[in-house]
Design an enzyme around this catalytic site. Structure first.
Site, mmCIF file in Angstrom:
data_model
loop_
_atom_site.group_PDB
_atom_site.id
_atom_site.type_symbol
_atom_site.label_atom_id
_atom_site.label_comp_id
_atom_site.label_asym_id
_atom_site.label_seq_id
_atom_site.Cartn_x
_atom_site.Cartn_y
_atom_site.Cartn_z
ATOM 1 N N GLU A 64 0.833 -1.215 0.000
ATOM 2 C CA GLU A 64 0.000 0.000 0.000
ATOM 3 C C GLU A 64 0.863 1.258 0.000
ATOM 4 O O GLU A 64 0.513 2.274 -0.595
ATOM 5 C CB GLU A 64 -0.975 -0.004 1.184
ATOM 6 C CG GLU A 64 -1.963 -1.159 1.188
ATOM 7 C CD GLU A 64 -2.716 -1.339 -0.130
ATOM 8 O OE1 GLU A 64 -2.906 -0.349 -0.865
ATOM 9 O OE2 GLU A 64 -3.100 -2.488 -0.433
ATOM 10 N N HIS A 85 1.829 2.124 -3.492
ATOM 11 C CA HIS A 85 0.763 2.910 -4.133
ATOM 12 C C HIS A 85 0.838 4.367 -3.659
ATOM 13 O O HIS A 85 0.683 5.307 -4.442
ATOM 14 C CB HIS A 85 -0.621 2.364 -3.741
ATOM 15 C CG HIS A 85 -1.065 1.156 -4.494
ATOM 16 N ND1 HIS A 85 -1.031 1.078 -5.873
ATOM 17 C CD2 HIS A 85 -1.590 -0.021 -4.065
ATOM 18 C CE1 HIS A 85 -1.509 -0.104 -6.258
ATOM 19 N NE2 HIS A 85 -1.856 -0.787 -5.181
ATOM 20 N N HIS A 113 3.385 6.423 -5.341
ATOM 21 C CA HIS A 113 2.916 6.769 -6.685
ATOM 22 C C HIS A 113 2.057 8.041 -6.616
ATOM 23 O O HIS A 113 2.125 8.910 -7.487
ATOM 24 C CB HIS A 113 2.107 5.590 -7.234
ATOM 25 C CG HIS A 113 1.995 5.540 -8.726
ATOM 26 N ND1 HIS A 113 1.275 4.574 -9.382
ATOM 27 C CD2 HIS A 113 2.493 6.341 -9.708
ATOM 28 C CE1 HIS A 113 1.347 4.770 -10.687
ATOM 29 N NE2 HIS A 113 2.081 5.844 -10.912
#
Length: 679
Positions: free
Chosen positions: A470, A473, A476
């Protein structure tokens, strides 16, 4: 009368969401008002007397509705992480309004006319790569969503979208209600045999919190997973496993079978209306895979390579259970239990041995240290911004010059108003407007074991990789550096979005990274080398079975969404059994059904996209090979990854971005080697 907080500038530190000042009653009026103002912005674009240009049409469209987007992100994140009956009721009312608004844009003939006028001049406009991508995306958002339909068909599309928005919400509400409804109270201590002390203590605390005597177990992962992994009592493992597998499949008020059939039927109808064979054909047109044939070939090719290994692993697990406990037939409720026993036997590795080295706070700091070494990010916990629950941690993220990169929220423990699983989301996107780089507010939500009276939150190794996943992510989202909000951060092709998350998991297996954060919570001792070696050696343990499991979910997804006669399906269970035939290892359980609680594809955004986890594994194995060649903290490779993948969002075709980082297309051999499926 006080003005609605959601309709005013927040005036909070870092323009963060003022959670404590928001009343649930604020949401519905805020949605109605911000939809109204977003419509006014669209009218301004349409009524512009100047000829359509990239700036006055495409760019203006991308920046429209910012206030509505902000209210939506706050509301729907709360509906996932901190919901209640009021919020769920509002969601049922608001979702059709948002669906209607979305259709008001994509089905607006005058707006499409302007967009099309710019699109037809695209070769003469001297646009940047990002602007070209945005223009293509905007044009397709109209052409792929009904702009060219007749008036009658447009009305039909609106009707379908309204129904779908309600059905998906109801599906999710039922799964959450089912998860919350199950409780298994154990009053005889003998029935706790095999369970680790931490799991017993957590169950005792949970029972006490509900004024019950004994030990309470639920379907929340930190309660469910230890029970099915360690409890010696086979009949109780069966009871909780059947309960988990029967979520929303009991023929009662919370049953999702009809919702599944309706969602599938409406998606198919919608795709046909838009000129596509199936929902999967519609979805995959805008993915790296492009077609259902490519996806099915990809999954079946993997199946061919993984199945022999999976069958051998299953056979050896069966033999092991027979020798150990004279089990004649291995059932689903035996899987985690005997797998853990066999893993301990083969590698002398027990998750309970590892947990003391993975105190939650240390793992969080480990993820931060890895991000600092790779991408020069600094994390400072702050208590000056609002949060939606006391459990939430808040951080200011800066670069090495002290510039703000992002605000970061982390929410780690289960509770009644929070759905199971783990995900990353955002409360505010990144974009560059009027020369100002608006920095994102990013959040990760997990369901880890809570601290008890005697122990801090100690993570299983699987939870450690989940946190890193996670957090990948989140990076990102945090490192996004694009002009337009709709191309920022994780707004990429769905089969590319898992690359940053899955690649970061690799650091959890590396000695150089583990030594940064895996220290014993009592003694401070760094994780011993022999344990690190065992973690690495066991990394491919039951990889064949794990791969088969992921393939089965991808095939189930495709069977629902790439099926030209999907609207004729009458039995959810029968359809699912057929879809699972080629991947089935364990005996079928009549009382269980996965589809009725498969939130990824029936509530989240993974319909026709579940394959992307395996697809992205090909990318991540190949990408991590590059890091390993140069050194896992090599600045040059990390900077290439940041500049070409993490910061670029969806500004360019993902394969072009990947090749700019890697210098070549990904090679599937890296994944098969890592998984131990080829030598």
């Amino acid at each position: 009368m006080t003005q609605n907080i959601l309709l005013k500038p927040f005036n909070s530190e870092y323009n963060s969401a003022p959670f404590s000042k928001i009343d649930n009653k604020d949401f519905l009026p805020a949605f109605k008002e911000t939809i109204k103002s977003a419509k006014a912005e669209i009218d301004t674009i349409i009524n512009n007397s100047e000829k359509p240009t990239f700036k006055n049409t495409i760019e203006a469209l991308d920046f429209s509705g910012e206030q509505l987007d902000r209210v939506s992100s706050i509301f729907f994140n709360l509906n996932s992480a901190e919901t209640n009956e009021d919020i769920q009721k509002i969601a049922q009312e608001v979702s059709p309004l948002l669906s209607e608004f979305s259709n008001d844009i994509t089905l607006n003939e005058q707006l499409f006319k302007r967009v099309k006028a710019v699109y037809e001049l695209k070769n003469e406009l001297n646009l940047t790569t990002e602007q070209q991508t945005l223009l293509d995306k905007k044009y397709k958002s109209f052409s792929r969503n009904g702009a060219n339909l007749s008036k009658e068909k447009k009305e039909k599309l609106r009707d379908i979208d309204k129904k779908l928005s309600r059905l998906k919400l109801k599906f999710g509400e039922n799964v959450l209600a089912e998860t919350n409804a199950f409780e298994m109270l154990i009053t005889n201590e003998k029935d706790l045999s095999g369970l680790p002390d931490g799991a017993k203590e957590a169950a005792l605390q949970l029972a006490q919190s509900k004024n019950k005597k004994g030990w309470l177990f639920t379907l929340d992962y930190p309660s469910y997973i230890p029970f099915v992994t360690y409890a010696d009592n086979r009949s109780l493992r069966k009871k909780i496993t059947l309960a988990a597998g029967a979520k929303a499949f009991k023929g009662d008020a919370l049953d999702n079978q009809e919702h599944v059939l309706q969602i599938v039927k409406l998606r198919h109808e919608r795709a046909n209306l838009l000129g596509y064979k199936t929902h999967a054909h519609f979805i995959l047109e805008e993915r790296m895979a492009k077609t259902p044939e490519t996806v099915n070939n990809f999954l079946n090719d993997l199946l061919e390579k993984a199945k022999p290994a999976a069958e051998n692993e299953f056979k050896s697990l069966e033999n092991f259970a027979k020798q150990l406990d004279n089990i004649d037939r291995l059932e689903k409720w035996d899987s985690a239990y005997y797998s853990e026993k066999l893993k301990q036997d083969l590698f002398s590795l027990d998750d309970e041995l590892l947990k003391p080295y993975f105190k939650l706070e240390n793992v969080i700091n480990g993820a931060f240290t890895v991000a600092n070494k790779l991408f020069d990010l600094n994390f400072e916990e702050i208590n000056t911004i609002d949060k939606y629950h006391d459990d939430v941690l808040t951080y200011k993220v800066t670069d090495n010059t002290g510039e703000l990169v992002s605000i970061f929220y982390a929410d780690f423990f289960p509770r009644a108003g929070k759905r199971n699983g783990a995900w990353m989301t955002s409360f505010k996107p990144q974009s560059i407007k009027n020369g100002i780089n608006e920095r994102p507010h990013v959040s990760i939500v997990c369901n880890f074991t809570k601290p008890t009276q005697s122990k801090p939150s100690l993570l299983t190794f699987n939870e450690v990789t989940t946190l890193f996943h996670e957090f990948g992510h989140a990076l990102h989202g945090m490192l996004a550096n694009t002009t337009y909000p709709s191309l920022s951060g994780t707004s990429v092709y769905w089969d590319f979005v898992e690359l940053p998350s899955q690649v970061l998991e690799n650091w959890c297996y590396e000695k150089e990274a583990l030594e940064l954060f895996a220290t014993h919570y009592k003694t401070g001792e760094v994780i011993p080398m022999d344990l690190v070696d065992k973690i690495k050696a066991s990394a491919t343990f039951h990889e064949g079975m794990q791969t088969l499991r992921q393939i089965s979910f991808g095939l189930l997804d495709m069977s629902w969404h790439a099926n030209e006669s999907s609207e004729k399906i009458q039995s959810v269970k029968f359809h699912e059994v057929e879809a699972f035939k080629s991947t089935q290892l364990f005996p079928e359980v009549a009382e269980n059904c996965m589809s009725t609680a498969f939130s990824h594809i029936f509530q989240g955004g993974y319909s026709s996209g579940y394959y992307s986890y395996k697809w992205a594994e090909v990318l991540d194995a190949d990408a991590f090979d590059y890091f390993k060649e140069a050194g896992i903290f090599n600045k040059n490779v990390a900077t290439k990854f940041k500049d070409n993948v993490l910061s670029k969002g969806g500004t360019e075709n993902p394969m072009i971005l990947y090749k700019q980082f890697r210098g070549q297309e990904p090679k599937p051999e890296a994944l098969l080697k890592r998984a131990g499926l080829i030598k």
